[in-house]
Every structure is written in C-alpha cells, then in structure tokens.
Design a protein around this motif. Sequence first.
Motif, PDB file in Angstrom:
ATOM      1  N   ALA A   1      -1.430   0.483   7.386  1.00 24.49           N
ATOM      2  CA  ALA A   1      -0.266   0.195   6.553  1.00 24.49           C
ATOM      3  C   ALA A   1       0.101   1.396   5.706  1.00 24.49           C
ATOM      4  O   ALA A   1      -0.761   2.159   5.267  1.00 24.49           O
ATOM      5  CB  ALA A   1      -0.565  -1.011   5.653  1.00 24.49           C
ATOM      6  N   PRO A   2       1.412   1.597   5.436  1.00 27.51           N
ATOM      7  CA  PRO A   2       1.834   2.662   4.521  1.00 27.51           C
ATOM      8  C   PRO A   2       1.667   2.208   3.073  1.00 27.51           C
ATOM      9  O   PRO A   2       1.935   1.062   2.727  1.00 27.51           O
ATOM     10  CB  PRO A   2       3.323   2.853   4.862  1.00 27.51           C
ATOM     11  N   LEU A   3       1.212   3.094   2.220  1.00 27.30           N
ATOM     12  CA  LEU A   3       1.042   2.791   0.809  1.00 27.30           C
ATOM     13  C   LEU A   3       1.839   3.813  -0.009  1.00 27.30           C
ATOM     14  O   LEU A   3       1.726   5.031   0.205  1.00 27.30           O
ATOM     15  CB  LEU A   3      -0.448   2.860   0.411  1.00 27.30           C
ATOM     16  N   PHE A   4       2.665   3.295  -0.925  1.00 24.29           N
ATOM     17  CA  PHE A   4       3.434   4.165  -1.818  1.00 24.29           C
ATOM     18  C   PHE A   4       2.699   4.259  -3.159  1.00 24.29           C
ATOM     19  O   PHE A   4       2.451   3.233  -3.800  1.00 24.29           O
ATOM     20  CB  PHE A   4       4.838   3.610  -2.013  1.00 24.29           C
ATOM     21  N   ILE A   5       2.310   5.464  -3.546  1.00 24.43           N
ATOM     22  CA  ILE A   5       1.491   5.695  -4.745  1.00 24.43           C
ATOM     23  C   ILE A   5       2.335   6.409  -5.782  1.00 24.43           C
ATOM     24  O   ILE A   5       2.960   7.448  -5.497  1.00 24.43           O
ATOM     25  CB  ILE A   5       0.258   6.528  -4.401  1.00 24.43           C
ATOM     26  N   ASN A   6       2.374   5.834  -6.994  1.00 20.05           N
ATOM     27  CA  ASN A   6       3.140   6.505  -8.055  1.00 20.05           C
ATOM     28  C   ASN A   6       2.318   6.761  -9.329  1.00 20.05           C
ATOM     29  O   ASN A   6       2.755   7.471 -10.218  1.00 20.05           O
ATOM     30  CB  ASN A   6       4.398   5.702  -8.402  1.00 20.05           C
ATOM     31  N   SER A   7       1.094   6.163  -9.397  1.00 19.80           N
ATOM     32  CA  SER A   7       0.270   6.420 -10.588  1.00 19.80           C
ATOM     33  C   SER A   7      -0.504   7.722 -10.403  1.00 19.80           C
ATOM     34  O   SER A   7      -0.904   8.088  -9.287  1.00 19.80           O
ATOM     35  CB  SER A   7      -0.698   5.261 -10.827  1.00 19.80           C
ATOM     36  N   GLU A   8      -0.740   8.394 -11.480  1.00 21.73           N
ATOM     37  CA  GLU A   8      -1.402   9.699 -11.436  1.00 21.73           C
ATOM     38  C   GLU A   8      -2.841   9.575 -10.943  1.00 21.73           C
ATOM     39  O   GLU A   8      -3.330  10.421 -10.181  1.00 21.73           O
ATOM     40  CB  GLU A   8      -1.373  10.337 -12.823  1.00 21.73           C
ATOM     41  N   ALA A   9      -3.556   8.480 -11.347  1.00 23.49           N
ATOM     42  CA  ALA A   9      -4.961   8.291 -10.944  1.00 23.49           C
ATOM     43  C   ALA A   9      -5.066   8.108  -9.445  1.00 23.49           C
ATOM     44  O   ALA A   9      -5.947   8.696  -8.786  1.00 23.49           O
ATOM     45  CB  ALA A   9      -5.546   7.084 -11.676  1.00 23.49           C
ATOM     46  N   ASN A  10      -4.171   7.319  -8.864  1.00 24.43           N
ATOM     47  CA  ASN A  10      -4.203   7.078  -7.419  1.00 24.43           C
ATOM     48  C   ASN A  10      -3.861   8.353  -6.643  1.00 24.43           C
ATOM     49  O   ASN A  10      -4.423   8.621  -5.574  1.00 24.43           O
ATOM     50  CB  ASN A  10      -3.241   5.962  -7.035  1.00 24.43           C
ATOM     51  N   ILE A  11      -2.882   9.137  -7.164  1.00 24.29           N
ATOM     52  CA  ILE A  11      -2.524  10.388  -6.489  1.00 24.29           C
ATOM     53  C   ILE A  11      -3.716  11.352  -6.475  1.00 24.29           C
ATOM     54  O   ILE A  11      -4.012  11.994  -5.461  1.00 24.29           O
ATOM     55  CB  ILE A  11      -1.284  11.015  -7.169  1.00 24.29           C
ATOM     56  N   LYS A  12      -4.439  11.444  -7.599  1.00 20.75           N
ATOM     57  CA  LYS A  12      -5.613  12.320  -7.663  1.00 20.75           C
ATOM     58  C   LYS A  12      -6.683  11.848  -6.693  1.00 20.75           C
ATOM     59  O   LYS A  12      -7.350  12.667  -6.028  1.00 20.75           O
ATOM     60  CB  LYS A  12      -6.165  12.357  -9.077  1.00 20.75           C
ATOM     61  N   ALA A  13      -6.867  10.510  -6.580  1.00 21.43           N
ATOM     62  CA  ALA A  13      -7.878   9.974  -5.659  1.00 21.43           C
ATOM     63  C   ALA A  13      -7.515  10.287  -4.217  1.00 21.43           C
ATOM     64  O   ALA A  13      -8.375  10.643  -3.397  1.00 21.43           O
ATOM     65  CB  ALA A  13      -8.016   8.479  -5.876  1.00 21.43           C
ATOM     66  N   ALA A  14      -6.210  10.175  -3.893  1.00 22.78           N
ATOM     67  CA  ALA A  14      -5.781  10.468  -2.519  1.00 22.78           C
ATOM     68  C   ALA A  14      -5.982  11.938  -2.199  1.00 22.78           C
ATOM     69  O   ALA A  14      -6.429  12.300  -1.088  1.00 22.78           O
ATOM     70  CB  ALA A  14      -4.326  10.066  -2.344  1.00 22.78           C
ATOM     71  N   ASN A  15      -5.632  12.805  -3.148  1.00 19.89           N
ATOM     72  CA  ASN A  15      -5.827  14.237  -2.928  1.00 19.89           C
ATOM     73  C   ASN A  15      -7.313  14.576  -2.753  1.00 19.89           C
ATOM     74  O   ASN A  15      -7.682  15.417  -1.915  1.00 19.89           O
ATOM     75  CB  ASN A  15      -5.254  15.032  -4.089  1.00 19.89           C
TER      76      ASN A  15
END
Length: 804
Positions: free
Chosen positions: A25-39
Amino acid sequence: MTEKFPSVVPVIVEEEAFMYPFMIAPLFINSEANIKAANKATQDKNDLIFVGCAKSNPSDKALEEKFYDVGVIGSIVRKVILPDNRMKILFQGICKGRILSLQSHDPLEAMVDVITYKDYDHDKTNAILEILKEKVGSLANVSQFFPPDLLRAIEDNSDPNRIVDLVASALRLKKDQSYKLFANDNTEERLLDLIDLVMEEIKTQKLQKEIKSKVHSKMEQVNKEYFLKEQLKQIQKELGVDKQRDEEIQEYTQKLSAIEPFITKEIHKEIKKQIERLSRIHQDSSDVGILQNYIEWVLDIPFGQYSQKKLSIRDVEKQLDADHYSLEKPKERIVEYFATMELLRLRQTESKETKGTILCFYGPPGVGKTSLANSIAKAIKRPLIRIALGGLEDVNELRGHRRTYLGSMPGRIVQGLIEAKKMDCVMVLDEIDKVDKSMRGDPASALLEILDPEQNTNFRDYYTNFNIDLSQVIFIATANDTTTIPPPLRDRMEFIAVSSYTPQEKEQIARNYLIPQELKKHALKPTEALFTPEAIKLIIEKYTREAGVRGLRRALASIMRKCAKKILHSSEEKALKEEGKTKIRRQRKIHITADNVPEFLDKIIFEIDPIDQEDAIGIVNGLAWTSVGGDVLKIEAMKLKGKGNLKLTGSLGEVMKESAYIAHSVVKSRIDEEVLIPKKKKPKEGKIYQLYDIHLHVPEGATPKDGPSAGITMATSIASILCERKVRCDVAMTGELTLSGRVLPIGGLKEKLIASYKAGIRTALIPEKNYQRDLKDIPTEVQENMEIKPVRHIEDVLEVALVP
C-alpha cells in the motif's frame, strides 16, 4: 528473516488503521518523525521498517502510549519526495511484529520481535473456520464489504490466521477491536472473536436496510400527503398558494363536460388524461406550459358546432349570379353539388354518399377560382378558411407536430377549424398544384387522407393524438395546372375548369363588378369617376396581359387612386369640418375616355399581337396554351442551300421537337406523292427538299415551349417554304400531326380560340374530334365572329391555309 529478530528498526506511526502483512500500500507521510524514520530505513542495510497504528486521542499521553505495540514489519519499495515537505512511500508488509522497547526518539526506533501463533487443534479449528466462512457469505449478501475477488481468496485459503486477517481488513472495525484480533496469538480465540464481530455486523446491516426501507416509504407517504394538501382549497388558502390553477382545471373540466356528447370516447379519454396530469403536476414544473397549451388547443376545437343555416340551392344560385358574370358551366356544377346535398338532407339519408365530392377549380390566374369559393361560403352562411399550399413541403404543417418537439402546435387543418369555430366550414386549399416534396415528408400524401371522403372521417392530427371527423367540411381546391398534381390526389377530386374570359365578358365584368367594387374601396361616388365603354375596351385590350381579370382590377384601382388625388387637390373644392367629419362642398366629375386613359395608365401592354395584314411565305399563325390563357405564336421557316436537314430554334421541348421532325417527314412524303408540287421543279437535281436545309423557329426564344399541338402549324410552314406558296395571314391553326398525316385532338381549345379572336383571326383550323366534342364550350361571341373549321388530314389544312 525471523532469525534476524529481535532487532532494532525505525518506526512509522499510521493514523488511520492497522496494516496487514499481505498488504502492498502507498503511505503519505507528513509528520517530521515519520519522514526521519523512513529516511533512516532506506539508509540501513536491512531496509526494514515497522508500521504501527496510532491510538485514539493520544495527545495527553506519553510517547509509548500514543500508538499500539503491534504492527507490521516490512520494507519500503519506493520513496518519492512531494511538495510541502511531504513524502510518499510504497510499503510492502512481510510479517506481524511486536515492540519490545523503544530505543530512540529521533528518529523513532524500537526493538521489535516477530509475532508467532500457538499450536492449535486442526479439526476443531477447521470446523470453526467453516462457520466463519458461512457467516462471511451471509454478510456479503447484505453489504458491499466483500468484492468477489476477496470472497474467492477467503474460500481458497486454508490458513486460518490468514483468513482472519483478510476478513478483519475488509470489515470496518474500530481500532480496539482490530488490536484485539491483531495482537492475539491464539488461533481459536481469534476465529471465535471474529465470528462474533461478523454476526454483529450482519445485524447492523439488516437493521440499516430496514430503516432505509421505512424511510423511503415514509417519504412516499409524505409526498402523497403533500399533493393531496395542494389540491385542497382550504390548505391552499392557509398556505397562501394561488388558486388560479384550480380555477383553470375546473374550467377545463367544465368545457370537457360540455363537449362530451359530441366527441368519441377516445377523444374524451385523451383530453381527460391530460387534464388530470396537469392537476397532479407541480406548478413549477417545465411541463405545465406544454400541457396547458395542449388542453387549450384541443378544447378550442368546435366539436358539435355546426352552421344553423340550411342549404338552399336558390341562395347558391342567387349568390353566384350576383358575384360572377359568365362562368356558366362552373356555376351549374356547383349548384348541382349543393342540390345533391340538399336532397340528401331533405330525405334524411344516411348513405355514405353524403360525404360528397371534393371540388377543384382549375384555370389561369385571376379567373375567379378563389372568388367562387367565397361566394359559396357566403351563400350557405358558413365561415371560409383559406389554406395556402403553395410551396408547402413539410407534412407536419398539415398533420401537426408531435408534442415531443419544442414549440409544437396543431396542423393547419385543425387550426382552420378552430379559427372557423364550426365543424362544417368551407375550407379552400389554394394552389394545390404547387405542393412540394422534401426530406420532411410529402404533404400530397397527407392530403390524400384529408380529401378522401372515405378516410377523412378519421383524420389524425399528430399534435392532438386523436381522430377528428372532417366529413362535414366542404373542401374546395384551386389549381392552375392539374398535370402537376399527383395522380392519386387527382383521383380524389372532381375538376371544374374556370377558363379565360373573352374581351366582351371582361367588359361586362368591369362595368358590373370591378368598377363598383373599386369605387367603394376608394371612397368614390359613381358620379365622380365615369368610364366610357371605349375606355374600358381600351384598358382591356392594351393595358392588361392575362386570362382573368386580376390585372384589369389593378388597372382600374390605379385610375381610382388618381381620381381621388385629383378631387382632393382641386383648387375649386374646399373642405369644411363639421362635427369632426370632412365633407366636400361641390363634387367634381372625372370622365375616363379612350383619349385620356394614357393620363391614368402610363404603360401599354399588348397581350396578343394583331395578325399581319399581308400573306407571307413560311409564316403561320399557331395557337398555344399557356398558364395565363391562350396565345398566338407565329411560326417561321426559312430554306437555305444544303442537304435536306432540319434545324430547330426557339427553346423547344422534346415533344415539340419530335412534332417538327414528323411535320418535316409528312411534307416530304406529300411532295414525293405529288400532293404538294413545288413551283420551281428541278427534276435533274433531285427532290427540292434534298437541296435545301430548313430552319424552323418559334418566336420568343427565351420562353420554354413544349407539346404536340403545333404539329400541323409546323407542317404548313415547311410546306409553304418548299412549295413557295404564301400562307393566309387571317388563318390560325392547332392540332397534333401523325406520320400518316392524320390530325389528332388537343387540349386548351377554348383559351386558344379566345386568343385567336382577340388577335383578329378570321378562320381557325381545329381537329375534327375537338370540333365535335368541345365546340359547345366555346363562347358564343367567338363562334359568331370567327369561322371555325374542322380538319382531319394534313391535306385539309394545306388546302385552306396555303394561297393557290
């Protein structure tokens, strides 16, 4: 992969719902914590990440309590950076996992282990699984949670835990319910818990369906009550609604009741249905105007309305004689027609012959065809309706337009009945020979039903959508040329010829009818404009070009206007105003004589040229019929040295050209037989017709001409040229010629002989058949002043026409 766990992986917290291992599934991330975790996950070698689910209302809790400790371990397949500091990742689930402890907050990382299920009794579990599948099937029948592909996947799968995850993902479960199923590692408990949830959802769906049905029924009841209330006058008064609609519907109903004894059940049913529909429809609907127009049109049709005046042939005779001079045969036929109708009425016969015949007056323009219809309507005291058919090419003009079209209305026939306000009016179908045909239909075919006495009792108008009885309508058609009327339509009518007037008849019509009528139209007294007989004769001979009297009426009207102008401009007369009226003190008499006619009419028009005063070779007076009466055509021939060819000019039609070739052959055969002997014989050089080409010309070359009746005229002209014998200038002729030399009958004899009389012809040669059968129709004035000779063969023609 499970050998790597427990392991530390980045954590993404999803807000909406739990993810499952089988999901991509595609996930749209906009919170800073989630973006850092994905990176962080994409930078690590194992490329794994843990996706958990946020709890409801987590704002006032510690970080560990803001999301559930179970979720899905998977990998990031693709990562895309979006505008506005957002990120889109494509996540692929691998297995379920549980957080053992948090390791880092920035980025968010945790020690995660894989969730494994306890051993279970396969027989018992399979039995419970069958019950779950049965309940899922029941839920699928009352809801749209399970598409066919998902049901097929559940049915084909044998792993109970996988089936539980599939069903749970399809159900719209609360987060706590999903967590309970997700976190439990006991397979039997998971199945039993899910069965309870499915049964609860079945009850919910059935209840919602029942509520929707009740709501729909309630809405129908409310609508019904609304329309009932709208029809109640008291409720309308309390609601402040206009009463005009009810008053109009009541008026329509009363009108329908009034005409009910005179209409058929079909008509009553159709009109009543539309009135009831109008009463039910909302007043703001777009169909209201269409329905009202229809009801008003059909209720205006004068059902049961007939003229009170009884037929009387004496009244008809009196009116026709008062309005028309001459026209004895047409007037006689009209009187016979109404005599039959009156006799049928007196003897109260119900025979189908009471339907009568459709009369058609045909003849040149201006001879009084429409005026005859006016006189008939005046005599029997019935309204007259005139329908102009000239150039009509849309069948809907007669039959009406269907109500599905915008701006539809009844056809001209029904509109004529409405205008006349009587069902037995006199309806004149003017210029019926000029009806056209196009892609919009053939109006002549619609006229077949209208004019057929056997069919017009049930004439159907497309707009009214019911049959109307036209059998009591007196239809009178007019035409200039009957040959252009389609044969099936001609068969429905009886034709009455209204032919040309002689100069003497025109003088009587002008003196007794036209001049008194025009004096009245121009507010002149009989003593103010006085016409001498010579002036009337001059106007007829020199200033009109017609078979009828329409041009003569226009010429007289022009003279009347100039008379009125002279009276008002006279310096000897002064106007006095008394009580608002203008009177003339002393009247002036204006005499119109042969000498001063040019002062009133400035252009002389010769209808027919006078005959030549001297006999000539090759020039013959032929008689022709045109749409405006007869005419005299001088056919000319000339011989030129050649080889015996024939050249034709004068805008001739195919039939006329064939007549010329026949005439040429007949003359040559008579020369061969020495019936015709050329004056200058040259036997050594051969026959004379072999030495010369003949050029035959019919004057007025711009006017198309056709027909066989000039055959003997052409033969006489060719014979005159070849034999060099003059043709009598006071002789005119008409007749069709055959190769054997016989003269066949022709049409339009009356018009042709009147034209020859006007041109000063003394002798007319006509076919013997016409002499025997048509001579009685020729005006006495013409017969007394001309010598009319019958001819049977070309020899009879040449004997009279050629000068010895």
